[in-house]
Structures are given as structure tokens and as C-alpha cells.
Scaffold this motif. Structure first.
Motif, short mmCIF file in Angstrom:
data_model
loop_
_atom_site.label_atom_id
_atom_site.label_comp_id
_atom_site.label_asym_id
_atom_site.label_seq_id
_atom_site.Cartn_x
_atom_site.Cartn_y
_atom_site.Cartn_z
N ALA A 237 0.53 -1.26 -0.45
CA ALA A 237 -0.03 0.00 -0.31
C ALA A 237 0.63 0.98 -0.28
CB ALA A 237 -1.03 -0.46 1.14
N LEU A 238 0.99 2.63 -0.82
CA LEU A 238 1.63 3.40 -1.52
C LEU A 238 0.81 4.31 -0.47
CD1 LEU A 238 2.68 2.77 -5.07
CD2 LEU A 238 3.70 1.88 -3.03
N PRO A 239 1.75 5.00 0.59
CA PRO A 239 1.32 5.73 1.43
C PRO A 239 1.27 7.19 0.34
CG PRO A 239 3.81 5.02 2.27
CD PRO A 239 2.95 4.77 1.33
N GLY A 240 -0.33 7.82 1.19
CA GLY A 240 -0.47 8.79 1.13
C GLY A 240 -1.43 9.13 -0.86
N LEU A 241 -1.08 7.78 -1.21
CA LEU A 241 -1.89 7.72 -2.77
C LEU A 241 -2.97 7.30 -2.45
CD1 LEU A 241 1.58 6.66 -4.42
CD2 LEU A 241 0.72 8.83 -4.51
N ASN A 242 -3.82 8.40 -3.42
CA ASN A 242 -5.72 7.52 -3.89
C ASN A 242 -5.99 6.60 -5.27
OD1 ASN A 242 -6.39 9.50 -5.97
ND2 ASN A 242 -6.05 10.88 -4.30
N HIS A 243 -7.25 6.69 -5.39
CA HIS A 243 -7.12 5.36 -6.41
C HIS A 243 -6.60 6.79 -7.80
CE1 HIS A 243 -9.10 1.91 -8.59
NE2 HIS A 243 -9.61 2.97 -9.47
N PHE A 244 -6.18 7.36 -7.66
CA PHE A 244 -6.07 8.75 -9.26
C PHE A 244 -4.36 7.88 -9.31
CE2 PHE A 244 -10.74 8.13 -8.85
CZ PHE A 244 -11.32 8.07 -10.41
N THR A 245 -3.99 9.25 -7.93
CA THR A 245 -2.56 9.44 -7.42
C THR A 245 -1.79 8.09 -7.40
OG1 THR A 245 -3.26 9.42 -5.00
CG2 THR A 245 -3.16 11.49 -6.30
N VAL A 246 -2.32 6.91 -7.25
CA VAL A 246 -1.71 5.84 -7.37
C VAL A 246 -0.60 5.65 -8.19
CG1 VAL A 246 -3.35 4.10 -8.05
CG2 VAL A 246 -1.43 3.28 -6.16
N LEU A 247 -1.23 6.55 -9.38
CA LEU A 247 -0.30 5.66 -11.53
C LEU A 247 1.00 7.22 -10.53
CD1 LEU A 247 -2.67 5.63 -14.18
CD2 LEU A 247 -1.37 4.32 -12.52
N ASP A 248 0.97 8.17 -9.66
CA ASP A 248 2.13 8.64 -10.10
C ASP A 248 3.54 8.04 -10.47
OD1 ASP A 248 0.20 11.08 -9.83
OD2 ASP A 248 0.38 11.94 -7.75
N PRO A 249 3.54 7.10 -10.11
CA PRO A 249 4.70 6.26 -9.67
C PRO A 249 5.01 6.28 -11.09
CG PRO A 249 3.49 5.86 -7.45
CD PRO A 249 2.56 6.94 -8.19
N LEU A 250 4.47 6.10 -11.89
CA LEU A 250 4.79 5.52 -13.27
C LEU A 250 5.22 6.49 -13.54
CD1 LEU A 250 1.42 2.80 -14.39
CD2 LEU A 250 4.38 2.36 -12.64
N PHE A 251 4.98 7.27 -14.29
CA PHE A 251 5.54 8.24 -14.66
C PHE A 251 6.72 9.34 -14.31
CE2 PHE A 251 0.94 9.35 -14.28
CZ PHE A 251 0.33 9.85 -15.44
N ASP A 252 7.31 8.58 -12.95
CA ASP A 252 8.84 8.72 -13.03
C ASP A 252 10.12 7.39 -13.25
OD1 ASP A 252 11.40 9.76 -10.84
OD2 ASP A 252 10.05 9.57 -9.72
N ALA A 253 10.97 7.75 -13.64
CA ALA A 253 11.69 6.22 -14.13
C ALA A 253 12.19 6.39 -12.85
CB ALA A 253 12.68 6.73 -15.33
N ASP A 254 13.27 7.61 -11.70
CA ASP A 254 13.48 7.12 -11.16
C ASP A 254 12.44 6.14 -9.61
OD1 ASP A 254 15.89 7.51 -11.92
OD2 ASP A 254 15.54 9.91 -11.03
N SER A 255 11.41 6.36 -9.26
CA SER A 255 9.82 5.56 -8.98
C SER A 255 11.09 4.07 -9.14
CB SER A 255 8.60 5.78 -9.57
OG SER A 255 8.60 4.83 -10.02
N ALA A 256 10.66 3.57 -7.59
CA ALA A 256 10.84 2.38 -6.78
C ALA A 256 9.55 1.07 -8.15
CB ALA A 256 10.82 1.82 -5.80
N LEU A 257 8.66 1.96 -8.13
CA LEU A 257 7.79 1.08 -8.66
C LEU A 257 7.86 0.77 -10.21
CD1 LEU A 257 4.76 -0.53 -8.52
CD2 LEU A 257 3.66 1.56 -9.16
#
Length: 269
Positions: A237-257
């Protein structure tokens, strides 16, 4: 199964997140920028108008990931999510994003058949089973593709794996599921991939930490159920993210996801 839970409030994410239009507008903006910077190759995987996908190609012999979009099988298309491509291209991973027909024009069973055809088309082009990941409805379908041996691994983001709780909600107006069909199309009840099954046996269930208790329960339940049968599963469960912002890490090449999905794509290639 559900007791006195308000299933409408639990599963109607657009109502639950009032600022979702702003988040989705950001998806559209990043998608347009990505398409301009790196135009995808269009590939038809069937004869229908929506049986098409975009392939953002990282080069010869690059591993391929397939992203299955959400929208409760009744909204959106591939063009909303082109903005995911740059992060994966930065890791040398090609990204395929298919559209598919939507309810109520078609039922969920035919939508799954279209997704099978899209994933099989990617496999035919590359010669290997792709990593499949998806969001919401796409998370459900990613798990389905892994169960069927079509994926090298699956990452299900905010997925719904037991469809029966959707029946009494407004979301089912377009889907028109009854108990029998909902159970039959729920990957929670599908065969669990194992060492003797062609394809992969790794399933990540990712969910936003601020999502409804039902979405948290669904992802935890799916990971625990398949893990008990020998699948390598991971729940987060990714802290602080909702059903829409849960995609935010996918726009970041350096994200763990993104790094996790890229690693899984490479390990299956």
C-alpha cells in the motif's frame, strides 16, 4: 462477505476522490507530450475500431511491458496513458498500451477476449511472454493474463479481483453482472499459476494507502490467496496515494515502482 459495508462508497472512486478530474487532466497532458516526443507505432490486434494498441519501442530485443488501462471496463482508452512510456523507455523497456471495447456496448467476457488477443499479439512480435501490468480494471485483467499463462509476471495496481461486490453498485449498470458471471470473471477464483503452468508465477498487488478499505482488502486478499498456493506475491500500500494518484510513480523513471516493473520485464525476456 460484505456485511453492512456501503459498497457504493467503497467502489465508486470518482465520487470518493472529488479532484479526480484534475488528476486525469494531468494524464492527458503528459500523454500528449509523450506522443509528440516519441510517436508510437500503431498495431491492430483485431478487426474492431478499438482493437488497436500503441507500441513505444525501446529498440530491437528490448523487453516489453503491456499496460492495461482502467475505467471500470466502461471508460478511457490507450491515448490517456501514453505519458507512462518515457519512464519505461528510460529503462530500455518497450511499452504497449491497448484500447478495448467498453461496456455497455460489450460485456466483460468479450473485453477479456480482446485483452487476450492484444497480449498474444505482443508475444507473437517479441517471441516471449510480456510483463503485464494494469490499473483498476486493468489490474483485474493483468491477474487474469497471469492466471492463463499469457504473462511473464503481473503487477496489479488497485485491482478488483472479486467482482461480486460491484453487483449492487451504480458501476454495475453498464456491466450488468449477476452473481454467476461476476464469480466466473473474478481471477480470485481462477486457476493459480504454478511451476507446471506455462508463463510466470509472480504477482505484485499494489494499492494506494488512501484508497477505500475494500480496495485495500481486495489487493491483500488476492496476494494472500495466491501466495498460499505457491505464487510469489507482493502486497504494498503506497502511502498518501488514492485511486488516481496511485499512478503517479509510473511517470517517474526513478520510482521504485517503475524500477520493479522494468526488472520484472527484463527477467521474463
Amino acid at each position: 462477505m460484505t456485511g453492512e459495508i456501503d459498497l457504493e462508497a467503497e467502489y465508486n472512486n470518482r465520487a470518493r476522490v472529488p479532484d479526480h478530474p484534475a488528476v486525469m487532466a494531468g494524464w492527458r497532458e503528459t500523454a500528449e507530450a509523450a506522443r509528440a516526443a516519441c510517436p508510437p507505432v500503431g498495431i491492430a490486434y483485431g478487426k474492431g475500431e478499438r482493437e488497436v494498441m500503441d507500441l513505444f519501442d525501446a529498440g530491437p530485443d528490448a523487453p516489453v511491458a503491456v499496460f492495461l488501462h482502467g475505467g471500470y471496463w466502461q471508460a478511457l482508452d490507450k491515448d490517456w496513458f501514453s505519458g507512462l512510456a518515457p519512464a519505461f523507455l528510460a529503462h530500455g523497456v518497450s511499452l504497449a498500451i491497448p484500447s478495448y471495447d467498453l461496456a455497455p456496448a460489450v460485456r466483460l467476457g468479450p473485453i477479456l477476449r480482446q485483452v487476450r488477443a492484444a497480449v498474444d499479439t505482443v508475444r507473437a512480435r517479441s517471441g516471449v511472454r510480456p510483463l503485464v501490468f494494469g490499473h483498476s480494471a486493468g489490474g483485474h485483467m493483468a491477474a487474469c493474463m497471469l492466471s492463463e499463462g499469457r504473462a511473464s509476471a503481473a503487477v496489479a495496481i488497485s485491482g478488483v479481483f472479486d467482482l461480486r461486490p460491484l453487483i449492487p453498485t451504480s458501476l454495475n449498470i453498464a456491466l450488468d453482472l449477476d452473481e454467476r458471471e461476476a464469480a466466473a470473471l473474478s481471477p480470485l477464483f481462477w486457476p493459480v499459476p504454478n511451476g507446471s503452468t506455462p508463463g510466470g508465477t509472480v504477482l505484485d498487488c499494489i494499492v494506494g494507502g488512501e484508497e477505500s478499505p475494500e480496495f485495500l482488502r481486495q489487493s491483500r486478499m488476492m496476494a494472500d490467496h495466491w501466495a498460499a498456493s505457491g505464487v510469489e506475491t507482493r502486497y504494498q500500500a503506497l502511502p498518501g496515494l488514492n485511486h488516481f494518484t496511485v499512478l503517479d510513480p509510473l511517470f517517474d523513471a526513478d520510482s521504485a515502482l517503475v524500477k520493479r516493473i522494468a526488472d520484472l520485464a527484463r527477467s521474463g525476456a
